[in-house]
Write a protein that holds these residues in place. Structure first.
Motif, mmCIF file in Angstrom:
data_model
loop_
_atom_site.group_PDB
_atom_site.id
_atom_site.type_symbol
_atom_site.label_atom_id
_atom_site.label_comp_id
_atom_site.label_asym_id
_atom_site.label_seq_id
_atom_site.Cartn_x
_atom_site.Cartn_y
_atom_site.Cartn_z
ATOM 1 N N GLY A 1 16.970 3.762 -10.246
ATOM 2 C CA GLY A 1 16.948 2.299 -10.223
ATOM 3 C C GLY A 1 15.818 1.771 -9.365
ATOM 4 N N GLY A 2 15.537 2.469 -8.258
ATOM 5 C CA GLY A 2 14.411 2.069 -7.411
ATOM 6 C C GLY A 2 13.082 2.220 -8.098
ATOM 7 N N LEU A 3 12.950 3.257 -8.919
ATOM 8 C CA LEU A 3 11.713 3.440 -9.681
ATOM 9 C C LEU A 3 11.520 2.289 -10.665
ATOM 10 N N ILE A 4 12.610 1.862 -11.316
ATOM 11 C CA ILE A 4 12.537 0.704 -12.224
ATOM 12 C C ILE A 4 12.106 -0.543 -11.444
ATOM 13 N N LEU A 5 12.702 -0.732 -10.257
ATOM 14 C CA LEU A 5 12.339 -1.885 -9.429
ATOM 15 C C LEU A 5 10.877 -1.826 -9.015
ATOM 16 N N ASP A 6 10.418 -0.649 -8.606
ATOM 17 C CA ASP A 6 9.025 -0.485 -8.168
ATOM 18 C C ASP A 6 8.060 -0.837 -9.290
ATOM 19 N N ARG A 7 8.327 -0.324 -10.491
ATOM 20 C CA ARG A 7 7.426 -0.549 -11.609
ATOM 21 C C ARG A 7 7.481 -1.999 -12.105
ATOM 22 N N THR A 8 8.616 -2.655 -11.897
ATOM 23 C CA THR A 8 8.749 -4.033 -12.384
ATOM 24 C C THR A 8 8.113 -5.033 -11.431
ATOM 25 N N VAL A 9 8.481 -4.978 -10.151
ATOM 26 C CA VAL A 9 7.968 -5.987 -9.216
ATOM 27 C C VAL A 9 6.511 -5.744 -8.864
ATOM 28 N N SER A 10 5.994 -4.532 -9.122
ATOM 29 C CA SER A 10 4.571 -4.291 -8.883
ATOM 30 C C SER A 10 3.709 -5.056 -9.882
ATOM 31 N N ASP A 11 4.297 -5.450 -11.012
ATOM 32 C CA ASP A 11 3.599 -6.282 -11.991
ATOM 33 C C ASP A 11 3.735 -7.740 -11.549
ATOM 34 N N PRO A 12 2.636 -8.437 -11.302
ATOM 35 C CA PRO A 12 2.726 -9.828 -10.842
ATOM 36 C C PRO A 12 3.523 -10.734 -11.771
ATOM 37 N N ASN A 13 3.613 -10.372 -13.047
ATOM 38 C CA ASN A 13 4.378 -11.201 -13.981
ATOM 39 C C ASN A 13 5.872 -11.197 -13.697
ATOM 40 N N PHE A 14 6.337 -10.159 -12.974
ATOM 41 C CA PHE A 14 7.778 -10.026 -12.747
ATOM 42 C C PHE A 14 8.123 -9.970 -11.266
ATOM 43 N N ALA A 15 7.274 -10.546 -10.423
ATOM 44 C CA ALA A 15 7.535 -10.541 -8.985
ATOM 45 C C ALA A 15 8.811 -11.292 -8.642
ATOM 46 N N GLY A 16 9.215 -12.220 -9.503
ATOM 47 C CA GLY A 16 10.422 -13.002 -9.227
ATOM 48 C C GLY A 16 11.699 -12.209 -9.311
ATOM 49 N N MET A 17 11.661 -10.990 -9.844
ATOM 50 C CA MET A 17 12.864 -10.176 -9.980
ATOM 51 C C MET A 17 13.389 -9.686 -8.636
ATOM 52 N N ALA A 18 12.513 -9.600 -7.638
ATOM 53 C CA ALA A 18 12.885 -8.989 -6.359
ATOM 54 C C ALA A 18 14.069 -9.689 -5.708
ATOM 55 N N VAL A 19 14.110 -11.018 -5.730
ATOM 56 C CA VAL A 19 15.148 -11.745 -5.023
ATOM 57 C C VAL A 19 16.516 -11.583 -5.686
ATOM 58 N N PHE A 20 16.537 -11.313 -7.002
ATOM 59 C CA PHE A 20 17.813 -11.225 -7.719
ATOM 60 C C PHE A 20 18.382 -9.809 -7.758
ATOM 61 N N THR A 21 17.554 -8.796 -7.513
ATOM 62 C CA THR A 21 18.012 -7.415 -7.635
ATOM 63 C C THR A 21 19.135 -7.068 -6.654
ATOM 64 N N PRO A 22 19.011 -7.348 -5.337
ATOM 65 C CA PRO A 22 20.134 -7.038 -4.451
ATOM 66 C C PRO A 22 21.397 -7.817 -4.802
ATOM 67 N N TYR B 1 0.804 -1.221 0.000
ATOM 68 C CA TYR B 1 0.000 0.000 0.000
ATOM 69 C C TYR B 1 0.840 1.276 0.000
ATOM 70 N N VAL B 2 2.118 1.153 0.337
ATOM 71 C CA VAL B 2 3.043 2.289 0.223
ATOM 72 C C VAL B 2 4.183 1.814 -0.675
ATOM 73 N N THR B 3 3.874 1.683 -1.960
ATOM 74 C CA THR B 3 4.842 1.072 -2.881
ATOM 75 C C THR B 3 6.099 1.914 -3.070
ATOM 76 N N GLU B 4 6.056 3.174 -2.646
ATOM 77 C CA GLU B 4 7.258 4.017 -2.744
ATOM 78 C C GLU B 4 8.407 3.480 -1.896
ATOM 79 N N VAL B 5 8.099 2.573 -0.959
ATOM 80 C CA VAL B 5 9.166 1.970 -0.159
ATOM 81 C C VAL B 5 10.149 1.220 -1.063
ATOM 82 N N ILE C 1 4.817 11.251 -9.420
ATOM 83 C CA ILE C 1 4.806 11.624 -10.840
ATOM 84 C C ILE C 1 3.986 10.654 -11.700
ATOM 85 N N PRO C 2 4.190 9.324 -11.615
ATOM 86 C CA PRO C 2 3.419 8.434 -12.513
ATOM 87 C C PRO C 2 1.926 8.396 -12.199
ATOM 88 N N ASP C 3 1.558 8.413 -10.900
ATOM 89 C CA ASP C 3 0.155 8.224 -10.522
ATOM 90 C C ASP C 3 -0.582 9.523 -10.238
#
Length: 515
Positions: free
Chosen positions: A335-356, A133-137, A206-208
Motif C-alpha cells: 500500500g505504501g508503494l501505491i501511495l509513493d507512486r501516486t503522490v509523487s505525481d503532481p497530478n495526484f498530490a491531493g491524495m496524501a491528506v485523504f489516505t490516512p 529526495y528520499v521518497t521511500e519514506v 526495484i522500480p528505479d
C-alpha cells in the motif's frame, strides 16, 4: 433466573430423561440447609440422577455473556464449571444496536479526527526535502501507521479480552499483564520497524534500480526509532484506557481499539516526519548518527525479550506471534508503494491528506468487530475447541450482515457509521483548507463508494478470518487484527488511488486533484 421454567427442562443422557434442578431448589426456603437426598428418590426407591444448574454466575463465564450475548436462553450456554471465584467487577449492560453504536460513536469520531490530523500532517510534510529526495519514506508511512494494527490494536484486543474474562481483576494479575505486554510490543516494534525499512529500500530500488547506502541507513534509523517510541507511548495509553473502561462499566472492546488508532496515526506520523527530517539534516555533517540510532534500539532487544519470556501471558506470543505482524507489514508496504507512486505525481498530490483517513477509519471499524468476535468466542472456550459459537468456515454475506446474532448486529452498526463519519471528516478537512482537492459532488460520490466498499470487504473478511483462526487453534486477538488492518491499508489506498485516476481521466477539472 426463575425456577419455574427450569423445572420443565430436561436433560438426556444415554436415552434417559433426567430432571434439571436449579441450585436454589437444593436448599430449604431459609437457605439454611440442603434438601435431603431422600427427596430425590424415584417411585421405586431407586436413585435418580440429577443435573444441577448453578444460579450464581461465575466470574469468567456469565459476566462476559452479559456484555456480548443477547437475552434469553444464552444464559444457560456457559460451560465453565470452575469453582475459582475471584472478585467480580460490575457487569456491563447487555448490548443492543443502540448501546453498541453509542459506545462506539465517540471513540470512532475521536479516532477519525486523529486520522484527519495525520492526513493534514502528511499533506504538509510531503513537501519537505526528506520526502522529496528520499521518497521511500512514503513507503514507510502505511507500514508504520499499521503498527497500530500490528501492535497497539492487538494489545488493546488482547487486554480487552483479558479484562472481560476476569484475568486483570487483582493488582498482581494487572501488573503481570502490563509488564509482559509492554515488553512484548517493544520487541515486536523494533523488529517490525527494522523489517519495514528493508521493505521500503527494496520497493524503492526495484522500480528505479537506484540504491543509496546513506538513504538505506536513514530509513532504518527513522523506522526503528519511530516504531519504538510510538509503541511505548501508545501502549501506556492503551493500558489506561482499558482499566478506565472496566471501572466505568464500558465494554473495552468498543473503545480501546479506536482510541489506540486515534492517537496512533497522528503520533506515529509526527514522529516519523520529525525523526526522518532531523536525521536527514545530519547526513552531511554527522553521518555516524544514523548507524548509532539503529544500533542503540537494536541493542535494547535482549532486555525486552527476557522480560517478555519470563511472563506466561506473553511467552507464547513472543514465539508464535511473528507471522501476522511481518506479513501485515509486507501488505502495508505494498500500500505504501501505491501511495509513493501516486503522490509523487503532481497530478495526484491531493491524495496524501485523504489516505490516512480512509485507511484509519476502515482499520478502526474492522478492529472493533474482530475484537468483539474474538471475545465472544473466548467466552465459549479456548481456541481450537469445537464450539457452537464458531460454526462456519466461509460465511455468506447474508449471515455476516443480516443474521439476528449480536456480531451481525454490530457489523451493521459499524457499517452504518461509515458515511456520516466520513462526511464529518471531509468537512473538517475542507474547513481547515487541507489538501489540494476541491470537494465536489462527484469527488464525494467516488470517495464514499471507495470507503463503503473497503469497510464492507473488511467486515466480511473479519467474520471469516476470526472464526477460521479460532478453528485452527490460533488466538484471533494475536493473529487477526494485524492482517485486517494491513488489508485495510492496501484496499483503502488502492481504491482511493483508483478513484483519483478515474476522476482525472473523466476530466473532473472542478475537483483539482493535483493543484
Amino acid at each position: 433466573m426463575s425456577s419455574k421454567p427450569e423445572q420443565k427442562e430436561t436433560h438426556q443422557a444415554n436415552g434417559a430423561v433426567l430432571p434439571i434442578v436449579p441450585m436454589d431448589c437444593l436448599t430449604s426456603p431459609d437457605r439454611g440447609q440442603l434438601v435431603e437426598p431422600s427427596d430425590f428418590l424415584g417411585p421405586d426407591g431407586d436413585g435418580v440422577e440429577v443435573v444441577v444448574l448453578e444460579s450464581r454466575a461465575n466470574a469468567k463465564g456469565v459476566r462476559e455473556e452479559d456484555a456480548l450475548l443477547e437475552n434469553g436462553s444464552q444464559s444457560n450456554e456457559s460451560d465453565d464449571t470452575s469453582t475459582d471465584r475471584g472478585p467480580e467487577p460490575a457487569s456491563p449492560l447487555k448490548e443492543t444496536s443502540f448501546s453498541i453504536g453509542l459506545q462506539v460513536l465517540f471513540p470512532f469520531l475521536l479516532a477519525g479526527f486523529g486520522t484527519v490530523a495525520a492526513g493534514m500532517v502528511l499533506d504538509i510534510v510531503q513537501h519537505w526535502d526528506v520526502f522529496k529526495y528520499v521518497t521511500e519514506v512514503f513507503i514507510l508511512v502505511p507500514a508504520l501507521l499499521g503498527l497500530k494494527g500490528n501492535l497497539e490494536m492487538t494489545l488493546a484486543s488482547r487486554l480487552s479480552t483479558a479484562a472481560n474474562i476476569g484475568q486483570m481483576d487483582t493488582p498482581k494479575e494487572l501488573w503481570r499483564m502490563i509488564t509482559g505486554n509492554m515488553a512484548l510490543i517493544q520487541v515486536q516494534a523494533t523488529v517490525v520497524g527494522f523489517l519495514a525499512s528493508i521493505a521500503a529500500v527494496i520497493f524503492g530500488w526495484i522500480p528505479d534500480g537506484h540504491f543509496s547506502i546513506d538513504h538505506a541507513v536513514l530509513l532504518c534509523a527513522s523506522s526503528v526509532a519511530t516504531a519504538f517510541i510510538a509503541s511505548l507511548v501508545l501502549g501506556m495509553i492503551m493500558i489506561g484506557v482499558i482499566i478506565g473502561s472496566r471501572k466505568m462499566g464500558i465494554n473495552p472492546d468498543n473503545v480501546a481499539t479506536p482510541i489506540a488508532a486515534s492517537l496512533g496515526d497522528l503520533i506515529t506520523l509526527a514522529l516519523l516526519s520529525g525523526i526522518s527530517w532531523g536525521l536527514y539534516k545530519e547526513l552531511e555533517s554527522k553521518a555516524y548518527v544514523n548507524p548509532l540510532v539503529c544500533a542503540f534500539f537494536i541493542a535494547l532487544l535482549p532486555i525486552w525479550i527476557i522480560i517478555a519470556k519470563k511472563n506466561a501471558a506473553t511467552r507464547e506470543v513472543l514465539y508464535s506471534g511473528w507471522e501476522p505482524v511481518i506479513i501485515a507489514m509486507a501488505i502495508s508496504s505494498v500500500g505504501g508503494l501505491i501511495l509513493d507512486r501516486t503522490v509523487s505525481d503532481p497530478n495526484f498530490a491531493g491524495m496524501a491528506v485523504f489516505t490516512p483517513v480512509i485507511n484509519g477509519v476502515g482499520g478502526n471499524l474492522v478492529a472493533v468487530q474482530a475484537s468483539r468476535i474474538s471475545t465472544y468466542l473466548h467466552m465459549s472456550g479456548m481456541p481450537g475447541e469445537s464450539s457452537e459459537a464458531a460454526p462456519r468456515k466461509c460465511p455468506s454475506p447474508c449471515s455476516t450482515f443480516f443474521s439476528p446474532d449480536v456480531n451481525s448486529r454490530s457489523a451493521r452498526v459499524l457499517f452504518l457509521l461509515v458515511v456520516p463519519g466520513h462526511l464529518v471528516f471531509l468537512y473538517t478537512i475542507s474547513s481547515m483548507q487541507g489538501g489540494h482537492t476541491t470537494l465536489t459532488l462527484i469527488f464525494i460520490v467516488f470517495y464514499m463508494t471507495a470507503a463503503l466498499l473497503q469497510v464492507l470487504i473488511l467486515l466480511y473478511i473479519a467474520d471469516w478470518m476470526v472464526h477460521w483462526m479460532w478453528g485452527r487453534d490460533l488466538d484471533p486477538d494475536n493473529f487477526s487484527i494485524p492482517y485486517l488492518t494491513a488489508l485495510g491499508d492496501l484496499i483503502g489506498t488502492g481504491l482511493l488511488a483508483l478513484s483519483f485516476h478515474i476522476l482525472w481521466l473523466i476530466g473532473d477539472r472542478d475537483t483539482d486533484v493535483g493543484d
